[in-house]
Design a protein around this motif. Structure first.
Motif, PDB file in Angstrom:
ATOM      1  N   GLN A   1      45.430  48.356  39.245  1.00  0.00           N
ATOM      2  CA  GLN A   1      45.023  47.701  40.487  1.00  0.00           C
ATOM      3  C   GLN A   1      44.658  46.240  40.254  1.00  0.00           C
ATOM      4  O   GLN A   1      44.137  45.886  39.196  1.00  0.00           O
ATOM      5  CB  GLN A   1      43.802  48.407  41.081  1.00  0.00           C
TER       6      GLN A   1
ATOM      7  N   VAL B   1      40.028  51.786  39.367  1.00  0.00           N
ATOM      8  CA  VAL B   1      40.889  52.908  39.025  1.00  0.00           C
ATOM      9  C   VAL B   1      40.949  53.812  40.263  1.00  0.00           C
ATOM     10  O   VAL B   1      39.917  54.320  40.707  1.00  0.00           O
ATOM     11  CB  VAL B   1      40.327  53.692  37.821  1.00  0.00           C
TER      12      VAL B   1
ATOM     13  N   GLY C   1      41.111  45.881  39.582  1.00  0.00           N
ATOM     14  CA  GLY C   1      40.633  46.595  38.408  1.00  0.00           C
ATOM     15  C   GLY C   1      40.104  47.985  38.723  1.00  0.00           C
ATOM     16  O   GLY C   1      39.757  48.753  37.835  1.00  0.00           O
TER      17      GLY C   1
ATOM     18  N   THR D   1      44.109  50.808  34.216  1.00  0.00           N
ATOM     19  CA  THR D   1      44.111  50.543  35.643  1.00  0.00           C
ATOM     20  C   THR D   1      45.347  49.742  36.025  1.00  0.00           C
ATOM     21  O   THR D   1      45.843  48.929  35.252  1.00  0.00           O
ATOM     22  CB  THR D   1      42.859  49.750  36.058  1.00  0.00           C
TER      23      THR D   1
END
Lengths: 455, 455, 455
Positions: free
Chosen positions: B33, B38, B36, B31
């Motif tokens: 981000q 996705v 977290g 991931t």
């Protein structure tokens, strides 16, 4: 024999209680967004819908395989679901909010669906052998114990069980099996010839199988967070694929003439979704998911082929849908996999998601580690043990409470038949006539008039 | 005649290979981000689920129209899908990542479903005429050629085919038809009376038709970007509507007594989704989508009514589900529409989406134009030509490889019948008794015991 | 008796008109996003898909309960839907944009599906008693009046009806009932024995019931905003649960022998979704939703049991699916609930959502209040009154226009039978042979050849 009135009174009393309790305890969620959007809609509603389809189409049609219990399978599935959506909302709120007012969110709806799943798994163990009265009362009692178990498992053990393989599948299966054992009656043997399927009822059943199969990744990922949600989808997707291949392979092998059994295809192909459920959001890697799925297929097919007939003969444990093979044993596999995966969970593999996958290991305020991986694994083991204990003990008690003839358990030819509870069309059942029903429909006003309504 | 053991061994070997290769090559996506999350889950998972439903409910139930092949239709559909989800993931990764480790994303899952679609289209051409062994091996070989063709079409020709009408529908249909031609056996004629439907099997089939029809906009838009995704949804929605109206109109016209044929409603109504697939995200305008859909309905109904019987009689090309009329010819229409729409694609109509719809026309780093509209149109033509060549040649070779009796192709009354591979309930088939099956179920342990498991 | 050609010509003329009008009036939406994303995809597409499933699977399969009208139920449902998706898009655009060019958005697709719902509700009232010609022409006329009514209700009365219980359910039901009354023929009595279900057709029907039940929260929330959307989901979810419990309870009570009637389970369980529709996004509180759902169950079951047979006998108003009990009366309940909830709507309960739930009460530019709660309630009442007037008057006129024999209304044994319009497989219908059909299929080329296409 179902009597008129009792069923109506019980349902009306329950619904009245639900309305009163909702009036006292249940309120709307307050939005905290500038645009007034309730975030739950965007984040959880799409997953909720898939779970909803699994509960009402998946379970409902999976159980329509019985040649003469199609109305009861999909109909009582809908009724029990409707009862549990309300009662499950209330009981969850009582446990979480200590009888203070509480608000319902989209996650509340998902959890109510999960609770319905547990009840419908128990329904599968006694399908065709219980009255609607018994099923409704069983649901009311089971939900209290279901949430008690979840409360213990999440508040104290803080167990990780993202797909609910322990809390839903193990609990629902063994509660139902214990219940089935207590209400067992010899005359089940008298209805053996109605206990099978006909060609098209097996195809109706596959509607349920395939919807469960397709949306299981959503079931295991519905309330997961961050990349744990991504892993839950991927792991479940591949676990089910491997389980399906192995189920076909073994189904053919265990038959003397190499033929595939629809019972295995309808059920064992789904065991991979159960077996990967507890560890679905953990770092088990795609190859691990395949092994778990394959193992689940083996356990499930062998269970249907050898264990279920044995249990029926030796300990008089009759399991209509074989929930022990689809939910029970695969759920225990899931619990075991969860213990192992938890014991080996390390920061370098999980990164920031270690805290969200294993909330029990970290202080919720400060975030520092308060439990080692091994300790958490022990708590996982304690959770499955507690679940088994509450489920089995609860099922036995519930069976004892509902066995008295007051609850109108069906007898002899009423078993595995819609005849006891449902108006049947003049054709009776597809595979033979029903003279007695013909007479009935000749006597009674209602069906006459309802026929007219369709002219 | 299906023998015991061989089917099991082949599946177990395949599954073992899949597990090993997943262990070596397949890893999780990382991931990127802050939360977290996705991104694939939010952007692609909702579309993925619709495609998933089309593959397993859509194709599976569409093929249940055969009166005695319902188990095989929905059951083998599930088995082949489960094989391809794993094998397709691996083969795509091998082509894209040159045998280096690769990660699976939600788009990977969509692409594995797309690969399953191609195989299941080929399955439709030989439905009821092949053994499960042949089907599994056909899938394994077809997937390699399927990804080879996509590799050529996307890496070199950089073709635009957002709905996969060339890569999935044309490829799957003509691979299956070539395969069907090679494995043709005269005794298909002996099973003519089992080749039709019964009243309720046609209604089961409509479950598949309607789910395919409803979710086709998601199929064509699943991996589209920006406003191209919006256009793919809108164009497919209207193309299917027009195709349905025209299919009903023509179905009645081509029958001497003006009656509508369920075969056309089950299949031709879907041709509009195929025919608009390649150009679905292009600026063809809603009225263009209606014309494409109407044209597809004409081609498909006339194909079912006149061409399929002719092919069967004259060149011994037997097409059980008429995939040439639903996927083959409408796919060629889609390719042609794509060539024309590509040739006339201009910046003023597309704006910023010209680069995303026709990536082949622009330098990926600098973004300046490297191919004119006309040049890209020529590459579109090259893509459909290559697709036809690989599909037909591959189908012929595969048929030759799998024709030997080792692969247990069904004969005579085993054709179009579940009897060869499946345990049947005591009622046999809905439209007549099966004395021989009754004997079998009398002899064999498994079904006896499995019946017991349902008591 | 359906004649060859007329049906084809009417459909081809309609489709040609649709293509021309789309060419003149319908264009793509322009994106306003930096990333080229059309926001409608993210915000409305997931809800659209659920509505789409309700229209084509929900309504289509709900009507398959008739033992010999399964092809017509799911087939004509698809045809009428396909006609309305196009015609509804055009007529809505004409009203909203005064015959100027307009663009289609995802909300346009949802509204076209809503329009199809109204037509398919009317279809339910005359199921099996009308020719496909009559159904197509009825749809074309009904859609104009449907959008006229919505135009009056939204532009002038600015009524709140988020779930369309007035605009869709009340309108569709009473239009269909008025239409049914006009085209009534005594020979409907001659087809009484075909007006019922067989065992497995009731189970097909439950596929429709359950999908409608599951996705109704999306139907009522599809175009709602902010926390009003959250309330629409929650209120509908709980209303349906209560309605289901009460429907089971009453279905058993109103039968002399205490048996449950599938007609009630297939239909009355859904009345809670209709009855809560108008007020779904208002602050009615979860307990209020339960009461509304329970009330809807009572009204619907009693309607099926007592009112429908009476209407049939006394005023010759024949209602095949009992749409008055599922859509009509529950829709009137919804309108009444909406009036009350509107009259008591206050800022402190709604917060910022008061403006989005009751746009009629506030100046669109300045935002200050221009209507009191009571005034808006009066407009709600005016809306349901106008809806009833246009629906009933429109239905009567439409029935008079389409009663002439030119429109080929089925007679005698053609009623409630697919025989008039559909090629039937050699087995005829599941519950008895069809000698005449056997003869037909013996004579005619097409079905012979189409059979061949499946060999």
């Amino acid at each position: 024999m179902a009597s008129r009135g009792k069923f109506t009174i019980v349902l009306m009393i329950l619904q009245t209680i639900f309305i009163i309790l909702f009036g006292i305890f249940v309120k709307y969620e307050k939005t905290d967004q500038a645009d007034g959007q309730v975030p739950g809609i965007r984040n959880f509603y799409p997953m909720f819908k898939d779970v909803h389809v699994m509960i009402f189409i998946g379970f409902g049609f999976l159980m329509t395989f019985l040649k003469k219990y199609g109305y009861g399978s999909v109909g009582f599935n809908l009724l029990l679901g409707a009862v549990v959506l309300q009662w499950g909302t209330l009981v969850e709120g009582f446990f979480l909010h200590k009888f203070a007012q509480f608000s319902v969110s989209i996650v509340t709806l998902i959890n109510a669906d999960f609770a319905a799943a547990a009840v419908l798994i128990s329904f599968g163990a006694v399908l065709g052998k219980t009255s609607a009265l018994q099923l409704v009362m069983m649901s009311v009692i089971e939900i209290v114990l279901y949430h008690l178990n979840i409360y213990i498992g999440t508040e104290y053990f803080k167990a990780a069980d993202i797909g609910g393989s322990m809390f839903i599948h193990v609990f629902g299966a063994y509660f139902g099996l214990a219940f089935s054992m207590v209400i067992y009656r010899k005359d089940v043997k008298a209805a053996e010839d109605d206990a099978g399927s006909v060609y098209h009822s097996d195809i109706f059943s596959m509607i349920g199988t395939v919807f469960l199969w397709m949306f299981w990744p959503s079931f295991n990922a519905a309330i997961a967070e961050g990349d744990g949600q991504y892993r839950a989808v991927v792991n479940t997707y591949y676990s089910l694929a491997a389980c399906t291949v192995v189920s076909f392979a073994l189904s053919s092998l265990v038959n003397k003439r190499g033929k595939i059994d629809m019972v295995h295809i309808q059920n064992a192909t789904l065991a991979g979704g159960v077996a990967v459920g507890t560890a679905a959001n953990m770092v088990i890697y795609p190859w691990g998911a395949l092994i778990i799925g394959a193992l689940a297929g083996v356990v499930s097919v062998l269970g249907y082929r050898f264990l279920t007939p044995l249990m029926d003969r030796i300990i008089r444990l009759n399991d209509t849908c074989g929930v022990n093979n689809l939910h029970g044993m695969p759920g225990l596999v899931a619990a075991f996999v969860g213990i192992v995966a938890t014991a080996f969970a390390k920061e370098d593999a999980y990164g920031h998601s270690l805290k969200t996958v294993f909330p029990g290991r970290f202080n919720s305020t400060m975030g520092e580690e308060i439990r080692s991986a091994g300790t958490q694994a022990a708590y996982q083991a304690a959770t499955v043990g507690t679940t088994l204990a509450i489920a089995i003990f609860g099922g036995l008690i519930t069976g004892a409470l509902l066995k008295p003839s007051f609850w109108e358990q069906p007898r002899d030819k009423q078993i595995h038949s819609d005849e006891d509870y449902w108006l049947l069309p003049d054709d009776g059942f597809p595979d033979r006539g029903f003279p007695d029903v013909k007479v009935i429909t000749g006597q009674v006003g209602p069906i006459e008039m309802d026929n007219n309504t369709k002219i």
